[in-house]
Scaffold this active site. Sequence first.
Site, PDB file in Angstrom:
ATOM      1  N   SER A 188      24.808 -17.508  12.551  1.00  0.00           N
ATOM      2  CA  SER A 188      23.422 -17.947  12.488  1.00  0.00           C
ATOM      3  C   SER A 188      22.459 -16.823  12.876  1.00  0.00           C
ATOM      4  O   SER A 188      22.328 -15.847  12.156  1.00  0.00           O
ATOM      5  CB  SER A 188      23.244 -19.180  13.376  1.00  0.00           C
ATOM      6  OG  SER A 188      22.051 -19.840  13.075  1.00  0.00           O
ATOM      7  N   HIS A 390      26.606 -26.234   9.617  1.00  0.00           N
ATOM      8  CA  HIS A 390      26.222 -25.096  10.455  1.00  0.00           C
ATOM      9  C   HIS A 390      27.052 -25.020  11.728  1.00  0.00           C
ATOM     10  O   HIS A 390      27.513 -23.946  12.122  1.00  0.00           O
ATOM     11  CB  HIS A 390      24.739 -25.220  10.804  1.00  0.00           C
ATOM     12  CG  HIS A 390      24.072 -23.923  11.109  1.00  0.00           C
ATOM     13  ND1 HIS A 390      23.753 -23.002  10.132  1.00  0.00           N
ATOM     14  CD2 HIS A 390      23.650 -23.374  12.284  1.00  0.00           C
ATOM     15  CE1 HIS A 390      23.164 -21.947  10.699  1.00  0.00           C
ATOM     16  NE2 HIS A 390      23.102 -22.148  11.997  1.00  0.00           N
TER      17      HIS A 390
END
Length: 421
Positions: A188, A390
Amino acid sequence: MGRSTGSLLILAVLVVGVYSAALEGPIDFYKLYDNPEAHVSLKGKATTADRTAAHGYPSEHHHITTEDGYVLGVFRIPYSHKLQNQNAKRPIVLLQHGLGSCSDAWILQGPDDSLPYLLADAGYDVWMGNARGTSYSRNHTTLSPDHPLFWQFSWHEIAIYDISAIIDYALRTENGEGQEAIHYVGHSQGTTVFFALMSSIPAYNYKIKTAHLFAPVAIMKNLSSPLVRYLGPYLGHRNAYSILFGSQEFLPYNEFVMALFFNICLPNVIYRPVCESAMKSLYSGGRVNMTAMPEAMATHPSGCSTDQMLHYLQEQQSGYFRQFDHGTKKNLQVYGSEEPPEYPVELINSLVHLWYADSDDLAAVEDVEEIARRLPNKVMHHMADPEWNHGDFALNWEVREYVNEPVIAIMEEYELKNSGT
């Protein structure tokens, strides 16, 4: 961008909602905290080094000073106690966490599944970075974290100063001497800072062997996160809202709240169903390693600057991957233009592996593929599981099989191919 911060905030709300509904009345946090089972002090809590050492691995805690004065706490597993390879030349790997996270995120799955342990046992010299402003990097040569100037940074400064400093430090430390490059793994925000550094200071591309970017966040036009889309119009532009919100610490580590979360997620605790119900609302049932949750709650969220968040919201609103927008007047002073410049990612010529997924609400497939088209040397890894999201890159039960082992195999192939150079 990192899902841990948002997940913990939602968890707090869900904990109250689920538990209150069960009792048909408001939850008394102080009564809950006074439960004898919950008497645990997190003061002096275990560091990443403590946690890795508890599994028998040699562990080091380094303090690295950046060019602009921030002191970063960086952890290292220099070799494997199983291999006893301390006298061999070991390839270096740097792991960089996401927004609101820290080095502890990499070891949550334990020694059988977590990437740092697997890398060490494969013969690598493993470094785990911590960005400025996180719980392990709250020092500066002249500023206190209580001073607002301490928090005047976004992920651009983390890229330019922090990541470059860690790479250089690892290469000049024992075992790094004589090596010219490292392997890099980011999740990320750890991917965003890679893109920013390698395009802003292209010379660092020659210090990268392979880069593995989990849930790459750069272009954000198509992300589906409701929270980001809601906040973007308010905070993604230079206005009164963003000025009031900017340059301050966001969600610093809170002993009481984290102790509460830590305890309700422990196995065999009466409140365990509260944690499980909350997590099932965030992730598909059965996908998350729930035994890792107490460790996550003990160390997350790890803190960040609100400017990091503003920078991401600016990206979402503009549709570009570009530097921080200070407003027209300051942009002219800093950049010589009214708009902030785009990062020239076409200059990133290091070997970049992009790991992305259909159900990632922060790194949309279309956005990852758009940034990939501009990269001259990339390999795409589209996750086969349509539900992969994610957070799965950190907490999925099968992360070893689907991510960690393939990454190590790619590094091994590189090392074998270049062993004679």
